[in-house]
Design a protein around this motif. Structure first.
Motif, mmCIF file in Angstrom:
data_model
loop_
_atom_site.group_PDB
_atom_site.id
_atom_site.type_symbol
_atom_site.label_atom_id
_atom_site.label_comp_id
_atom_site.label_asym_id
_atom_site.label_seq_id
_atom_site.Cartn_x
_atom_site.Cartn_y
_atom_site.Cartn_z
ATOM 1 N N ALA A 19 0.830 -1.203 0.000
ATOM 2 C CA ALA A 19 0.000 0.000 0.000
ATOM 3 C C ALA A 19 0.859 1.245 0.000
ATOM 4 O O ALA A 19 2.018 1.227 0.351
ATOM 5 N N CYS A 20 0.249 2.381 -0.408
ATOM 6 C CA CYS A 20 0.967 3.642 -0.418
ATOM 7 C C CYS A 20 1.507 3.928 0.968
ATOM 8 O O CYS A 20 0.770 3.934 1.939
ATOM 9 N N GLY A 21 2.785 4.196 1.055
ATOM 10 C CA GLY A 21 3.398 4.422 2.351
ATOM 11 C C GLY A 21 3.830 3.120 2.992
ATOM 12 O O GLY A 21 4.643 3.118 3.905
ATOM 13 N N ILE A 101 -1.001 16.406 -5.981
ATOM 14 C CA ILE A 101 -0.225 16.772 -4.796
ATOM 15 C C ILE A 101 -0.795 16.056 -3.570
ATOM 16 O O ILE A 101 -0.046 15.618 -2.683
ATOM 17 N N THR A 102 -2.117 15.932 -3.516
ATOM 18 C CA THR A 102 -2.750 15.209 -2.416
ATOM 19 C C THR A 102 -2.214 13.791 -2.317
ATOM 20 O O THR A 102 -1.907 13.297 -1.223
ATOM 21 N N THR A 103 -2.089 13.125 -3.458
ATOM 22 C CA THR A 103 -1.567 11.753 -3.481
ATOM 23 C C THR A 103 -0.146 11.706 -2.923
ATOM 24 O O THR A 103 0.190 10.824 -2.114
ATOM 25 N N GLY A 121 -11.234 17.888 0.768
ATOM 26 C CA GLY A 121 -11.243 17.764 -0.680
ATOM 27 C C GLY A 121 -11.757 16.425 -1.174
ATOM 28 O O GLY A 121 -11.082 15.415 -1.024
ATOM 29 N N THR A 122 -12.954 16.423 -1.756
ATOM 30 C CA THR A 122 -13.532 15.181 -2.262
ATOM 31 C C THR A 122 -12.690 14.593 -3.385
ATOM 32 O O THR A 122 -12.453 13.380 -3.438
ATOM 33 N N ASN A 126 -10.895 10.917 -3.386
ATOM 34 C CA ASN A 126 -11.093 9.916 -4.426
ATOM 35 C C ASN A 126 -9.768 9.476 -5.030
ATOM 36 O O ASN A 126 -9.601 8.318 -5.432
ATOM 37 N N ALA A 127 -8.806 10.402 -5.077
ATOM 38 C CA ALA A 127 -7.501 10.067 -5.650
ATOM 39 C C ALA A 127 -6.737 9.064 -4.798
ATOM 40 O O ALA A 127 -5.926 8.292 -5.323
#
Length: 417
Positions: A19-21, A101-103, A121-122, A126-127
């Motif tokens: 997973a991410c991270g 950037i959120t990702t 931030g929706t 979602n990202a």
């Protein structure tokens, strides 16, 4: 169904590590006090992250909302020494309201934090929705809509914007005298995306449930729009007497400001997410016919919850300009603290432990909003909202008490809540 409580248990360990991270929900050890510790937890600290816009198009709300979370956590640290004998630390991540950037920010924050105390931030949610699910990451959302509510591991502790808009339309129609014998023309302004479609569905449900309401225009916008002439002309030419705004503060400023230039003065009603106190000065003199339907209280309220928030904010950030998004942040911060306390009692400050603590979590906010029960994590926690006007310095002031319209309840029932 408890879709949110145990979503990652069936995921293979190898997938979790990918997973991410790469943080997953596994323990990082056991504390000296016998409490199981997950990512971001030591014997001395519990690190939680706020992922928000601090320098982009909705930075005013992002900064104020984060301040509410930070003030609550600072209060608990100062007055109680933190939670479970550990100071709670807030790791702030700026998304600039950009999904890419959120990702990046989520990936950087995930290995270092137990949970997301507030996510703004929706589109950003979602990202990273797949990563949040795979990382087993408990996440409190400040994007209070039902799209967010349906995401795995994401929790909404306030009535969603759709409920606010439905109640706002019902209130405005009744105020205008709508009845089977009197037609009131209504227009809706929403974004030209999936979120806007959901808002339109909720508003049209309310219109059909309210005698005398005729929907005459449904103009949309994109986040790139700066000129709202086309939308205003659509509403004005259709004769809309009430305009419901399913927008952000940026569109509120443009639509109300340009409507005044064109001599168009309907009754405007928005959700709580459409107003920031920073608009008070530039829109001064143009807000007599503008109302906010809010699912939680305002900084002008005189109750124990708002007094505690104000005292905490003045201690933590005495120079900060008050903004009602602080209240939403305070609510999320309160939920975080209560969930951590419950997880500590169960001796498991892990992500799985926090998620289990969220199930059926009951929280009282000292009259800032009615007490909530997070239930299974997928249900709307309240169908109540209140109508506010804009007072001094752009801060909202109530003009009605909290109420729940039958239209809001029937809409929620129709979507399985």
């Amino acid at each position: 169904m408890l879709r949110k409580s145990l979503t990652a248990l069936a995921v293979a360990p190898l997938l979790t590590l990918a997973a991410c991270g790469g943080s997953g929900s596994g323990k990082s050890g056991t504390g000296a006090d016998g409490v199981a510790m997950g990512p971001g937890v030591t014997d001395d600290e519990i690190s939680v992250t706020v992922i928000s816009d601090f320098s982009g198009p909705i930075a005013q709300g992002g900064i104020a909302g984060s301040l509410g979370v930070e003030a609550k956590i600072d209060q608990v640290n100062r007055e109680e020494g933190g939670v479970c004998g550990r100071k709670v630390v807030v790791d702030k991540r700026d998304t600039k309201y950009d999904p890419q950037i959120t990702t990046q920010q989520y990936r950087a924050a995930a290995p270092k934090n137990l949970m997301v105390a507030q996510f703004v931030g929706t589109a950003g949610l979602n990202a990273v929705r797949t990563s949040i699910e795979r990382d087993d990451m408990p996440t409190l959302s400040a994007s209070i809509n039902t799209q967010t509510l349906d995401l795995p591991n994401v929790y909404v502790a306030m009535p969603p914007f759709e409920v606010e808009l439905i109640n706002g339309l019902v209130w405005a129609a009744e105020k205008a005298g709508a009845a089977a014998s009197k037609t009131v023309k209504v227009g809706f302004v929403t974004s030209a995306d999936e979120t806007g479609k959901v808002y339109l569905g909720a508003l049209n449900h309310a219109a059909k449930a309210t005698p005398g309401v005729q929907v005459v225009a449904e103009p949309t916008y994109t986040n790139a729009d700066k000129d709202f002439t086309a939308q205003i002309n659509s509403l004005k030419s259709a004769g809309a007497e009430i305009v419901m705004l399913g927008v952000t503060p940026a569109q509120t400023a443009g639509i109300i400001g340009q409507s005044a230039q064109f001599g168009y003065k309907p009754t405007f009603v928005s959700s709580s997410g459409a107003w920031s106190s920073s608009l008070g000065k530039p829109l001064k003199g143009l807000l007599d016919n503008y109302y906010v339907s809010g699912g939680y209280g305002t900084l002008n309220d005189d109750n124990a919850g708002i007094r505690a928030l104000t005292k905490a904010r003045e201690a933590y950030a005495p120079d900060a300009k008050p903004d009602n998004f602080e209240v939403g942040g305070w609510i999320n911060g309160t939920v975080v603290v209560e969930a951590l306390r419950k997880a500590c009692e169960a001796k498991t400050l892990t992500r799985e432990g926090v998620k289990k603590a969220m199930v059926g979590l009951k929280v009282s906010f000292d009259d800032i909003l009615p007490p909530i029960d997070l239930g299974d994590g997928n249900s709307i926690v309240s169908y109540q909202s209140r109508i506010n006007k804009i007072g001094k310095d752009g801060v909202q002031e109530p003009v009605a008490t909290f109420f729940e319209s039958p239209a809001a309840k029937s809409w929620g029932t129709s979507r399985g809540n």
